[in-house]
Design an enzyme around this catalytic site. Structure first.
Site, PDB file in Angstrom:
ATOM      1  CB  THR A   1       3.016   2.599   9.503  1.00 17.49           C
ATOM      2  OG1 THR A   1       4.051   2.991   8.604  1.00 17.49           O
ATOM      3  CG2 THR A   1       2.244   3.815   9.942  1.00 17.49           C
TER       4      THR A   1
ATOM      5  CD  GLU B   1       0.206   6.346   7.907  1.00 16.77           C
ATOM      6  OE1 GLU B   1      -0.717   5.697   8.429  1.00 16.77           O
ATOM      7  OE2 GLU B   1       1.088   5.831   7.189  1.00 16.77           O
TER       8      GLU B   1
ATOM      9  CE  LYS C   1      -4.762  -0.670 -10.671  1.00 14.11           C
ATOM     10  NZ  LYS C   1      -3.467  -0.025 -10.548  1.00 14.11           N
TER      11      LYS C   1
ATOM     12  CD1 TRP D   1      -9.118  -0.541 -11.057  1.00 16.58           C
ATOM     13  CD2 TRP D   1      -9.688   0.863  -9.412  1.00 16.58           C
ATOM     14  NE1 TRP D   1      -8.234   0.507 -11.096  1.00 16.58           N
ATOM     15  CE2 TRP D   1      -8.567   1.389 -10.089  1.00 16.58           C
ATOM     16  CE3 TRP D   1     -10.211   1.572  -8.348  1.00 16.58           C
ATOM     17  CZ2 TRP D   1      -7.980   2.603  -9.726  1.00 16.58           C
ATOM     18  CZ3 TRP D   1      -9.622   2.772  -7.995  1.00 16.58           C
ATOM     19  CH2 TRP D   1      -8.511   3.284  -8.677  1.00 16.58           C
TER      20      TRP D   1
END
Lengths: 542, 542
Positions: free
Chosen positions: A185, A330, A440, A445
């Site tokens: 990755t 993954e 934030k 959020w």
């Protein structure tokens, strides 16, 4: 008590054997690096893969050795996919967009013994030769030019060694948990991390992606994976199309709109797969030449969130069904897939589009959960967003040669994706942000992806990125960066008014800046880290 | 070197967990024995399955124990499917059409500790009670009536024990090769033989049947398996529909055309699966009431060869796509599935129908081969017929408690199906006969199935069976037995002329006889053994 069923391991070689035995005459088409078209069949691929296995064995490749490729989607890369894993060695697909430092890192880390490269990447191969790790270099084409490069004088010619080898080779049988392939990755920070797939995980993923509600890969389609074979095994498409005996069309280096359209029209392609930027280019070309897609029935889009406006254009203007999917290196990669349910037929277009913009529902084998900052599991209410975690038989359990690193991404049997997401009561998951990209603001959020989608639905905006910038009162506030479409002038006030119709008030960006281009990483993802660095001292209006 | 992927066993409980977690509100509809309709959801099934596991554990059921069912397709049977296997015990589904001797044999052979039965089968349960093997009997409904039967005084009431049990139960984790369920093949001769499935084989088969080119099971469909849950796990549909989160409709005892049509219309069923005789009844009812199927998109037909005339009626008159498939109890069952390829779109209707009448191409995981009398492997030329052999991870390796019997059906890692078949160059397999039913005329084989299909394409023929009858010169010659459609008179000379247009001359039956009905076995297959006995001394014209 054990069941009394045949003990047949799940091996990648069994996929190729099956394709050869039952779908031998089905075509595999490739665009070569020189632009010409190469035609073969699954029978031809299987025969050459056996020759290649003999040739690699003659070079000294043994079970467990890493064989690296830097190559486009083409028939030779496909032969390598099956031959290297089939003989028990490990296929390490290198992303050619890695930086020289990253290339050095992965070749050393993987200890590649052989490196096979397309002529486009001869310079990268020459660079790799300077590392002193790789024992054998093999040029997939233009061998003479390649061997003129420093360090590549001894490079072998792929077709020569394959054709010289016997096709008499029996794929070995071994434990299905044996490692089959390795993808690093190329994240946006830190050293690349290796995901080491097994034959078992690859074959199970292969079964999953050919399901009707997943990617629906089929012998009834002509399938063109634009997603690169150097990127998470092209989403498993090469394996799955072999397993269903479908016609496969590989685009080589021709990823621009014109080359793709030519191939789609010539081969009557009905099934496409790739990342959003590819479709943006294709849509741009179609628009420029005043053409429509006529043979394409479904387009799977993943790799990054697909803007709703793109789904609409592909479905309304070109009559293709968009399958929005989500996954990671993954996760092999397919984790979730978006298919509408019968009840959604009752919804109007806008409501349907809102669902299609989500990343979809988990494929059986993949479990998802959301946890909050305290590690509590959140409900699937479509409202609360949390850290997305995943587990299943085709999810990584550790990174290669970091098994003992106690990586916080692997905790309690779950993999933490680094994404922030919601899951609605029908189990449609939606990524709202990368955990590190979330803005934030006052303890709440703000989803940078929602801001970007809102901006990109405004005519004249080609690309958008929202980042958090330090703010005295709110900790962070959003700064929106927009790239105008070629030849367009952006009216910022009109854009602002447009955003006001799309976003709740406290999500509105505190500032909008026009920039020429967004910095992109090796897999085409926006490098927000770079943007945050560049705008670190940006002064928001207070 | 092993891959670094999560070690998650393939367990049946993981299917139910997935359905509960991600498809909790999706409906499961059942027709009860009394004809009423019961509505629940995958969440409801999962909760009750956990209660059932606790209830069975309280009765003393332990890992490896056999729990038998004699039940229709309904929600309680579905709970048993998941609870019994999920807790590590073995689900033994008994076919209620077994003869009393066969029932005695299988209950003794399996050593069933619990027997759960629908009220339709109370007499069979009472008979089983007389064997002195089963410790606990559980009535799925009408408990009072059941416990009045001799030997069933102590029978428990299913709903009572389930509702009294806690839903707090965690499915145990164990080796995926653990036995999960047991089906006896009620062959046409000899004692029934048990096929012992594993969790691994069941989950792999589950992935396979949901593939686009296999049965294409999907959350976008409403699926009604008419194929019984006492017959090869209803072709794996209960597992696969749970794994994709689809709406499942279970017909209970209502297998007649009228009951099925009512359920199809009321629940907007789009996907049906079952054996040919069921569709013959449904087509008869549709014709009688002058209705058409409007919601059904696909009908999977297997269990025995589907006459081309049936495919035509379902596709042309009712707009459903027929998926012709083949499998056996020993193959879980799905082995081959018939889907047309893009190139077949160019063929005319008759040529397409000829392909659709074949049993189809193998699903990845299943390997097929044909061998001749000398054990030589035959080519896939669509002409030469041979003994069909199969292998794969969901194919039986031996029969239960006959592991050491050196059964010639299991040789060299292949299972000999007992079928005679051809495989064409596109890998479409066609069963031409059972090995024991093939008509051996002068050293050549005549396919009884081809004769029967030719006869059934003649108007007024409801059913047909061809058998070999002893012949002085040719060893055997075909005798054709036909059952006229209700209310029709058959003109034998016209039928003979019709056959002459369909068959090569030396395949023409030497005689045709009209009979009232064909003798059927427990799974609805024609008992040719009975016919051969009945017509053993039949005098063919010489």
């Amino acid at each position: 008590m054990y069941g009394l069923m045949m003990d047949r391991p799940l091996l990648i070689s069994s996929i190729l054997d099956f394709a050869e035995r039952f779908h031998s005459a089905t075509e595999v088409i490739s665009r070569e690096v020189d632009g010409s078209i190469h035609r073969t069949t699954w029978g031809g691929i299987a025969r050459r893969a056996r020759q290649l296995a003999n040739a690699l064995a003659a070079l000294g490749v043994r079970a467990g050795d890493r064989v690296a490729t830097i190559a486009w989607n083409n028939h030779r890369h496909l032969e390598l996919y099956f031959a290297v894993s089939g003989m028990g060695a490990i296929l390490h697909t290198i992303n050619p967009r890695l930086s020289p430092e990253q290339l050095r890192y992965v070749v050393h880390h993987a200890e590649d013994t052989v490196l096979v490269f397309d002529s486009t990447f001869t310079k990268l191969a020459a660079l790799a030769a300077s590392f002193g790790v790789v024992k054998h270099f093999v040029a997939l084409s233009e061998h003479a030019a390649a061997s003129a490069e420093p360090g590549l004088a001894g490079a072998l010619d792929y077709d020569t060694i394959v054709q010289a080898a016997s096709a008499d080779y029996e794929w070995p049988t071994f434990d299905e948990r044996t490692a089959s392939s390795l993808c690093y990755t190329s994240g946006t920070s830190g050293d690349p991390k290796g995901v080491l797939y097994s034959h078992r995980s690859t074959v199970l993923h292969c079964y999953a992606v050919a399901q009707a509600d997943t990617l629906g890969l089929s012998a009834r389609d002509v399938t063109l994976p634009v997603v690169p074979m150097f990127h998470v095994n092209a989403w498993g498409v090469p394996y799955a199309i072999a397993s269903v005996g479908g016609k496969l069309v590989l685009p080589g280096p021709g990823l621009d709109g014109k080359s793709l359209l030519e191939l789609i029209e010539h081969e009557q392609v009905s099934c496409l797969l790739g990342v959003p930027t590819v479709w943006m280019n294709l849509l741009g070309h179609l628009h420029a030449v005043g053409k429509r897609l006529t043979t394409v029935q479904k387009i799977t889009i993943g790799g990054s969130a697909c803007p709703p406006s793109m789904i609409e254009a592909l479905e309304k203007e070109h009559g293709a069904r968009v399958i929005h999917a989500w996954g990671m290196t993954e996760t092999s990669p397919v984790g979730t897939v978006n298919m509408l349910l019968p009840k959604h037929a009752l919804l109007d277009d806008a409501a349907q589009l809102a669902i299609k913009a989500k990343q979809g529902r988990p494929v059986f084998g993949i479990e998802l959960r959301l946890i909050d900052e305290d590690g509590e599991v959140l409900p699937h209410d479509g409202q609360r967003s949390g850290h997305l975690q995943v587990r299943g038989p085709w999810v990584a359990s550790a990174y290669f040669r970091r098994e003992d690193a106690h990586d916080p991404a692997f905790t309690d049997g779950w993999f933490d994706t680094g994404d922030i997401a919601t899951i609605d009561p029908d189990s449609y998951m939606q990524i709202t942000d990368r955990a590190k990209d979330v803005i934030k603001s006052g303890g709440e959020w703000i989803s940078s992806i929602d801001l970007e989608n809102a901006a990109m639905s405004f005519p004249g905006v080609a690309q958008a990125a929202a980042i958090g910038v330090a703010h005295d009162k709110w900790q962070e506030r959003p700064l929106l960066l927009v790239v105008p479409a070629p030849g367009k002038t952006l009216a910022l006030e009109a854009l602002r008014q447009h955003l006001e119709t799309k976003l709740v008030k406290w999500w509105m960006p505190d500032a909008i800046e026009i920039i020429e281009a967004l910095p992109l990483g090796a897999t085409g993802k926006v490098l927000k880290r770079e943007l945050r660095k560049r705008f670190a001292s940006y002064q928001l209006p207070q």
